[in-house]
Design a protein around this motif. Structure first.
Motif, PDB file in Angstrom:
ATOM      1  N   THR A  22       0.838  -1.203   0.000  1.00 18.05           N
ATOM      2  CA  THR A  22       0.000   0.000   0.000  1.00 18.05           C
ATOM      3  C   THR A  22       0.872   1.252   0.000  1.00 18.05           C
ATOM      4  O   THR A  22       0.641   2.185  -0.772  1.00 18.05           O
ATOM      5  CB  THR A  22      -0.923   0.014   1.230  1.00 18.05           C
ATOM      6  OG1 THR A  22      -1.649  -1.200   1.288  1.00 18.05           O
ATOM      7  CG2 THR A  22      -1.872   1.195   1.195  1.00 18.05           C
ATOM      8  N   HIS A  23       1.868   1.264   0.862  1.00 13.23           N
ATOM      9  CA  HIS A  23       2.763   2.420   0.964  1.00 13.23           C
ATOM     10  C   HIS A  23       3.399   2.746  -0.382  1.00 13.23           C
ATOM     11  O   HIS A  23       3.570   3.905  -0.744  1.00 13.23           O
ATOM     12  CB  HIS A  23       3.847   2.179   2.014  1.00 13.23           C
ATOM     13  CG  HIS A  23       4.901   3.236   2.007  1.00 13.23           C
ATOM     14  ND1 HIS A  23       6.059   3.098   1.272  1.00 13.23           N
ATOM     15  CD2 HIS A  23       4.954   4.449   2.613  1.00 13.23           C
ATOM     16  CE1 HIS A  23       6.785   4.198   1.434  1.00 13.23           C
ATOM     17  NE2 HIS A  23       6.141   5.027   2.235  1.00 13.23           N
ATOM     18  N   ASN A  24       3.744   1.719  -1.148  1.00 13.23           N
ATOM     19  CA  ASN A  24       4.433   1.912  -2.418  1.00 13.23           C
ATOM     20  C   ASN A  24       3.563   2.633  -3.449  1.00 13.23           C
ATOM     21  O   ASN A  24       4.079   3.149  -4.435  1.00 13.23           O
ATOM     22  CB  ASN A  24       4.896   0.554  -2.973  1.00 13.23           C
ATOM     23  CG  ASN A  24       5.965   0.686  -4.019  1.00 13.23           C
ATOM     24  OD1 ASN A  24       5.680   0.669  -5.204  1.00 13.23           O
ATOM     25  ND2 ASN A  24       7.201   0.822  -3.582  1.00 13.23           N
ATOM     26  N   MET A  25       2.273   2.694  -3.207  1.00  8.57           N
ATOM     27  CA  MET A  25       1.353   3.351  -4.144  1.00  8.57           C
ATOM     28  C   MET A  25       0.920   4.739  -3.659  1.00  8.57           C
ATOM     29  O   MET A  25       0.225   5.447  -4.373  1.00  8.57           O
ATOM     30  CB  MET A  25       0.099   2.488  -4.344  1.00  8.57           C
ATOM     31  CG  MET A  25       0.367   1.065  -4.731  1.00  8.57           C
ATOM     32  SD  MET A  25       1.183   0.930  -6.325  1.00  8.57           S
ATOM     33  CE  MET A  25       1.657  -0.785  -6.315  1.00  8.57           C
ATOM     34  N   MET A  26       1.313   5.118  -2.450  1.00  8.91           N
ATOM     35  CA  MET A  26       0.832   6.369  -1.851  1.00  8.91           C
ATOM     36  C   MET A  26       1.754   7.535  -2.157  1.00  8.91           C
ATOM     37  O   MET A  26       2.958   7.370  -2.282  1.00  8.91           O
ATOM     38  CB  MET A  26       0.720   6.203  -0.333  1.00  8.91           C
ATOM     39  CG  MET A  26      -0.259   5.139   0.080  1.00  8.91           C
ATOM     40  SD  MET A  26      -0.265   4.884   1.850  1.00  8.91           S
ATOM     41  CE  MET A  26      -1.133   6.350   2.351  1.00  8.91           C
ATOM     42  N   ARG A  27       1.150   8.730  -2.231  1.00 12.25           N
ATOM     43  CA  ARG A  27       1.937   9.948  -2.450  1.00 12.25           C
ATOM     44  C   ARG A  27       1.166  11.137  -1.901  1.00 12.25           C
ATOM     45  O   ARG A  27      -0.033  11.069  -1.702  1.00 12.25           O
ATOM     46  CB  ARG A  27       2.265  10.147  -3.918  1.00 12.25           C
ATOM     47  CG  ARG A  27       1.083  10.326  -4.839  1.00 12.25           C
ATOM     48  CD  ARG A  27       1.432  10.113  -6.303  1.00 12.25           C
ATOM     49  NE  ARG A  27       1.689   8.701  -6.567  1.00 12.25           N
ATOM     50  CZ  ARG A  27       2.883   8.198  -6.892  1.00 12.25           C
ATOM     51  NH1 ARG A  27       3.913   8.957  -7.049  1.00 12.25           N
ATOM     52  NH2 ARG A  27       3.040   6.910  -7.086  1.00 12.25           N
TER      53      ARG A  27
END
Length: 135
Positions: free
Chosen positions: A7-12
């Protein structure tokens, strides 16, 4: 529900101030949880990881894993690793079983902090942080 590294890898940070460059978010973890790996369905795990590989930002994943105390990911992903079922199961474990329960996600551009409580990141922006969109 808790935040996975996948999930973190897709957040910005999508605020106007970040100008589209609010990625990757730095993790400051105060509580993490690592679930036991259920390797009973190894083929499904490998298939899931292969299905998301093209969407992953590998350097961001390596950085996030390091910020969560995991230093086992290689700096670069090779085709040989992708073809190694044991490596892919280990990657599944990192993506799906390592959770940020409590901490802060910090934008690399603006320094804006987003709290994570009970595994839920609060990414809500204030009205003045949003881009002006005309309908």
């Amino acid at each position: 529900t808790v935040m996975r590294l996948l999930t973190h890898n897709m957040m910005r940070n999508n605020s106007a101030a970040a100008e589209g460059k609010g990625f990757p978010l730095k993790i400051t973890a105060t509580e993490i949880r690592v679930d036991q790996d259920d390797s009973a369905d190894a083929q499904r795990q490998v298939a899931l990881v292969k299905g998301v590989l093209d969407s992953l930002d590998w350097p961001a994943l390596v950085q996030a894993a390091s910020e969560m105390g995991l230093s086992s990911l290689p700096p670069q992903l090779s085709q040989e690793m992708v073809n190694d079922a044991t490596f892919m199961q280990a990657l599944y474990h990192v993506l799906m079983n390592v959770h940020l329960v409590k901490g802060i996600l910090t934008c690399p551009v603006t320094g804006r902090e987003f709290p994570v409580v009970d595994g839920i990141p609060n990414m809500i922006l204030e009205e003045d942080e949003c881009e002006q969109v005309r309908m």
